[in-house]
Write an enzyme that holds these catalytic residues in place. Structure first.
Site, PDB file in Angstrom:
ATOM      1  N   THR A 105       0.819  -1.209   0.000  1.00  0.00           N
ATOM      2  CA  THR A 105       0.000   0.000   0.000  1.00  0.00           C
ATOM      3  C   THR A 105       0.856   1.264   0.000  1.00  0.00           C
ATOM      4  OG1 THR A 105      -1.675  -1.194   1.254  1.00  0.00           O
ATOM      5  CG2 THR A 105      -1.834   1.200   1.266  1.00  0.00           C
ATOM      6  N   VAL A 106       1.748   1.377   0.966  1.00  0.00           N
ATOM      7  CA  VAL A 106       2.550   2.607   1.083  1.00  0.00           C
ATOM      8  C   VAL A 106       3.584   2.682  -0.044  1.00  0.00           C
ATOM      9  CG1 VAL A 106       4.049   3.968   2.590  1.00  0.00           C
ATOM     10  CG2 VAL A 106       2.178   2.655   3.578  1.00  0.00           C
ATOM     11  N   ARG A 135       8.404  -8.560  -3.776  1.00  0.00           N
ATOM     12  CA  ARG A 135       8.147  -9.976  -4.040  1.00  0.00           C
ATOM     13  C   ARG A 135       7.168 -10.175  -5.189  1.00  0.00           C
ATOM     14  NH1 ARG A 135       6.657 -12.116   1.780  1.00  0.00           N
ATOM     15  NH2 ARG A 135       6.007  -9.942   1.795  1.00  0.00           N
ATOM     16  N   LYS A 170       7.311   1.942  11.876  1.00  0.00           N
ATOM     17  CA  LYS A 170       7.269   2.393  13.277  1.00  0.00           C
ATOM     18  C   LYS A 170       7.839   1.354  14.248  1.00  0.00           C
ATOM     19  CE  LYS A 170       3.665   2.356  11.363  1.00  0.00           C
ATOM     20  NZ  LYS A 170       2.389   2.488  10.647  1.00  0.00           N
ATOM     21  N   GLU A 216       9.445  10.163   9.036  1.00  0.00           N
ATOM     22  CA  GLU A 216       8.205  10.933   9.238  1.00  0.00           C
ATOM     23  C   GLU A 216       6.967  10.069   9.082  1.00  0.00           C
ATOM     24  OE1 GLU A 216       6.100  13.354  10.486  1.00  0.00           O
ATOM     25  OE2 GLU A 216       7.655  14.736   9.804  1.00  0.00           O
ATOM     26  N   VAL A 257       4.915   7.792  11.969  1.00  0.00           N
ATOM     27  CA  VAL A 257       3.959   8.273  12.970  1.00  0.00           C
ATOM     28  C   VAL A 257       2.872   9.130  12.316  1.00  0.00           C
ATOM     29  CG1 VAL A 257       3.650   9.575  15.115  1.00  0.00           C
ATOM     30  CG2 VAL A 257       5.773   8.316  14.726  1.00  0.00           C
ATOM     31  N   LYS A 302       4.372   4.243  17.994  1.00  0.00           N
ATOM     32  CA  LYS A 302       4.380   5.642  17.560  1.00  0.00           C
ATOM     33  C   LYS A 302       4.631   6.574  18.743  1.00  0.00           C
ATOM     34  CE  LYS A 302       1.192   4.571  13.780  1.00  0.00           C
ATOM     35  NZ  LYS A 302      -0.246   4.384  13.472  1.00  0.00           N
TER      36      LYS A 302
END
Lengths: 433, 433
Positions: A13-14, A45, A103, A127, A130, A203
């Site tokens: 996703t990120v 992967r 995190k 950054e 969190v 976090k």
């Protein structure tokens, strides 16, 4: 100047959000950095349909990325603390700058990673670890750096906040809402990390270190989840004027530092109590600034990618410029400022609130609504009230969005009606969606 | 390493606040920068009782400061655009870095100042020029730098927001509240700059340039004040579910950029509508991050000083470190992290919300309150309700702050009472004041 080259490890996703931001906003980012940023290699992967990696060197072995001599910045987005740690250590050893959204890795292994990074003279930026898209790390480390921070309190887990918000707004049970959150993709199949507060504790550990200048001490963070909160608790708290939120709290006291994650009642008078759904917010109390709040999306591909790429830009600016020109005065390099036209106010579209006084006679309202209609103005709401002992009554009209020049014409025409008394008070309406 | 030396020009409200922060938080600031920051000279027409300048070189000629060869950073806090401009230009010419809180100067002369500063390779920092203590410049230039900003909207004048908040909460008239604001020192004797939106337009001009990468164009900002807003307008807006706020709005549209300051209706559902009194807040909508909000004090000696000194720290970090170590990983230099104790949760003090089930018999409540009292726990509120067809009823008790270990003892004792059914649900309460 040749481009800054990044390698992305992990295309979930990120990873896909970060990749897409670099593509979509490439031109704007180059104007900010003074240099292009390109994705030199992706290690994942499997492919991700959410992003088009055509033309990009994709490897199935993420260690190829940290060993690629072309790459300046490694973006670690695989998560977890075992392979991710090995990967980041290898990147540091190879003299790469590192950007991560991890995190758990920072909270549990940060002290060790930072020591290595300092030895090798590389940056490790986190950054995105969190509060997703909220630049709270930068605010604490830099924006509020003049302060002795006294306390901070944050809604720093979107899943938990979604569940508590739904329980409160719709009087639903925890299990019921959790099942929905899982169906919506807000909660994992195993929701322990989110609902038991472990994610928030990671976090909070990071925020507290930065706020107070203490080493990362995840193991000393008191952690309590929200799975035992009942809809009855929520209802009683509401009766008392309080919301129940899952907060991470760090506070300096004379006895020591408090570090705790637990369900917490906070008064509705606090902005923090009004942060709902998957949104996050962090309140920081500094000795100079007083209370501050930063609010925004705490998760998701693009919001978290926003913080990942902000870190990439930070590193790219540092390695591309002299100290004095690291961040351009206006954020963009002077020779790239754009000459976009500033619109005259007559061209601006917004809603209008009109407050006027009319004679209480048949046909006035019809005339007014006719004029609005003629000028393509549609009405959202009307308030008309009687005024005792007077034949003049107030009329309030709220309109949908319309160009200001149309509204000017309409107002002139309405003011010319014999049954409209005096000038019309006109205030603009914004929906800020 | 020898200290970074700053010179402060102007010792009014913000000057004294900035001076005091540098003294009060000197040790913490040195841990952040890796070097001390000292006030080498102050230039001010008169002393200010709010700060003790004993031992500091004070001059009545502010130009002494910019010509002082010892000084690395000049802090301009005299305001206005004539002498201040001359002063800043001279500082730049002398190769000094400049920190300023002067919104008029940046909005009206920034393009020229930045060009000169770039020529001379010095930094000009102006976080304090917009929204007091809120680090919104840093957020826009750095924290949200991955975004194409779509719009921003802010409450960026505390005086105006105080007036509108009072008009709304207490149904008072504009003139009446303005007079009070003047008496409280929130508004100037000549309130034009604040209530007619000029101050907000200066700030909006700066925000828009940074958000969109356009030159500063104060003269093209549409500006409308709040002096014509009546208490009737406020009441009707309230009936419709809207607050009236004095907003600065900047928006990208296909036709061009909107830049406007005017009274605006916004729905109470927006966090921005719930920002009251002298507080400021800026909402930024980015294409990646979505909506964000930054909230804090918009004015005052210490909040504005917080931003002035954050800028000083930014400059000091830049001129004191390599790029890689400009900002330490945890914000403080590794060898200065403190070993403050983390408190065990039993030592933490907060309020408690207790939700328990009791048998509906005489004396139960007396027993419970007796146990709380024995453990030094005082009660803030109690809810007890009947439950039809059951002899067990819910009892909710909210307590004032107490140490967790006392509460643990009390809970154990209460749960042992024969008329208390099952376990007590215990949720902590925070006042976040």
């Amino acid at each position: 100047m040749k481009p800054v080259k990044v390698g992305i490890c992990g295309l979930g996703t990120v990873g896909s959000g970060s990749f897409n931001i670099l593509q979509e906003n490439a031109e704007e980012i180059a104007r900010r950095v003074g240099r292009s940023i390109v994705v030199e290699q992706v290690g994942a992967r499997r492919d991700n349909d959410a992003c088009d990696t055509t033309g990009v060197n994709v490897t199935r072995d993420i260690f190829d990325v940290v060993n690629n001599p072309e790459i300046d910045i490694v973006i670690e987005l695989i998560g977890g603390t075992s392979v991710a740690k090995e990967l980041v250590l290898k990147a540091i050893e190879n003299g790469k700058h590192v950007v991560t959204a991890n995190k758990a890795l920072i909270a549990e292994c940060g002290n060790e990673l930072f020591a290595k990074a300092q030895e090798k003279g590389v940056m490790v930026a986190f950054e995105a670890a969190v509060a997703g898209g909220i630049p709270i790390i930068k605010s604490l480390r830099e924006g509020l750096s003049a302060n002795r921070v006294q306390s901070l309190a944050g809604i720093i887990n979107g899943t938990g906040n979604f569940i508590l918000s739904e329980m409160s707004e719709k009087k639903r049970n925890f299990d019921d809402v959790l099942a929905e959150a899982q169906a919506l993709g807000y909660a994992e199949a195993d929701p322990t990390f989110d609902v038991e507060g472990i994610d928030a504790a990671h976090k909070l550990t990071i925020l507290a270190s930065i706020a107070f200048g203490i080493p990362l001490q995840f193991e000393k963070t008191y952690t309590e989840g929200i799975s035992q909160i009942t809809s009855e608790d929520v209802a009683f708290a509401d009766d008392l004027g309080y919301a129940i939120k899952h907060l991470g709290i760090a506070k300096r006291t004379d006895a020591g530092i408090e570090l705790r994650v637990h369900p917490t009642l906070i008064s509705y008078k606090q902005l923090l109590a009004n942060v709902n759904g998957v949104m996050n917010a962090v309140m920081v109390q500094g000795d100079a600034v007083g209370p501050t709040l930063s609010y925004g999306a705490g998760a998701g591909a693009l919001p978290t990618g926003s913080s990942v790429i902000a870190d990439v830009i930070d590193v790219a600016r540092a390695i591309s410029s002299s100290h004095e020109s690291r961040v351009p005065y206006l954020g963009f390099h002077a020779d790239t400022l754009s000459d976009d036209a500033i619109l005259p106010v007559e061209e601006v579209e917004c809603g209008f609130f009109l407050n006027l006084t009319i004679k209480d006679r048949a046909g006035v309202l019809a005339n007014i609504t006719q004029i609005l209609s003629t000028n393509d103005i549609s009405i959202e709401s009307i308030i008309q009230r009687e005024r005792e002992g007077s034949d003049s009554v107030p009329l309030v009209v709220m309109t949908h969005d319309v160009k200001e020049q149309n509204m000017n014409l309409a107002i002139a025409a309405i003011e010319a009606l014999p049954d409209v008394v005096g000038k019309i008070q006109r205030i603009r309406v914004e929906h800020l969606a």
